[in-house]
Design an enzyme around this catalytic site. Sequence first.
Site, PDB file in Angstrom:
ATOM      1  N   ASP A 271      33.182  -4.062  65.121  1.00 54.52           N
ATOM      2  CA  ASP A 271      33.437  -5.463  64.835  1.00 54.52           C
ATOM      3  C   ASP A 271      33.739  -6.119  66.186  1.00 54.52           C
ATOM      4  O   ASP A 271      33.948  -5.431  67.189  1.00 54.52           O
ATOM      5  CB  ASP A 271      34.619  -5.572  63.867  1.00 54.52           C
ATOM      6  CG  ASP A 271      35.037  -7.006  63.598  1.00 54.52           C
ATOM      7  OD1 ASP A 271      34.152  -7.871  63.510  1.00 54.52           O
ATOM      8  OD2 ASP A 271      36.251  -7.257  63.492  1.00 54.52           O
TER       9      ASP A 271
ATOM     10  N   ASP B 140      35.636  -9.763  66.743  1.00 59.10           N
ATOM     11  CA  ASP B 140      36.915 -10.462  66.771  1.00 59.10           C
ATOM     12  C   ASP B 140      38.063  -9.536  66.382  1.00 59.10           C
ATOM     13  O   ASP B 140      37.988  -8.821  65.377  1.00 59.10           O
ATOM     14  CB  ASP B 140      36.892 -11.655  65.812  1.00 59.10           C
ATOM     15  CG  ASP B 140      35.937 -12.744  66.267  1.00 59.10           C
ATOM     16  OD1 ASP B 140      35.645 -12.815  67.467  1.00 59.10           O
ATOM     17  OD2 ASP B 140      35.479 -13.530  65.404  1.00 59.10           O
TER      18      ASP B 140
END
Length: 272
Positions: free
Chosen positions: A9, A11
């Site tokens: 991922d 963020d």
Amino acid sequence: MAGIVVVFDFDKTIIDVDSDNWVVDELGATDLFNQLLPTMPWNSLMDRMMKELHTQGKTIQDIEEVLKRVPRHPRIVPAIKSAYALGCDLRVISDANVFFIETILKHVGIRDCFSEINTNPGYVDEEGRLRILPYVDFQTSPHGCNLCPPNMCKGMIVERIQASIAKEAKRRMIYLGDGIGDFCPSLKLREGDFVMPRKDFPAWNLINKNRTLVKAAVHEWTDGEELERILLQLINTINIEESQLLSVEFCKFQTIPKAAHGALPQALPVPY
């Protein structure tokens, strides 16, 4: 030799904040963002915010400068470089956008470590405004997953990656994430895979509440230093296991069966 795909991922995993919020806050548009948030999907809201910022005279260069100073843990970049050097296939699945992600990855010198970035499209139009589009056109082609936001199902992306790597003899996957959207892909991982949720974040909470649904081994982390240590340990463990498996297979291939009572096999008669 690593037959390992590592999926990050972005963020609050590669960087320590939400990139959308960071840009909006740093460019002084927080109040308008909060005002509009209840009225439209997040992805559509970010496109609208880029329009508002452009109207206020903010340039692409302004956005880039904000992105270049985004907070990140000092051990994240070395961790990614180490995983890449060990032969892992690194990919990103993120609900941010390609402009934000590539700007940051290029700035810290790790864009080339990633073979693939799966995220919402973003481009600069002829007026110099950043446009942000949904990964999936949820108006005409909804993905149908009730665990994920309308513009992206990360689980479907993981399934596509699994199908592609099956043809490339890559056997194992490590998935790292923090948010609600990282729970669905965690459910798609298989036995022998690993999921690394960030402790006390939404994905970690959902995984802990639904452990029986998760087939992958779970290894939590709290910050970049712990991420680096655990990730490299897992890669090393997988590499040792794969090497041992290859050694066993090689030995089986090299073994020559003996004839009865330990005698050497007799030569076959030559036909005339």
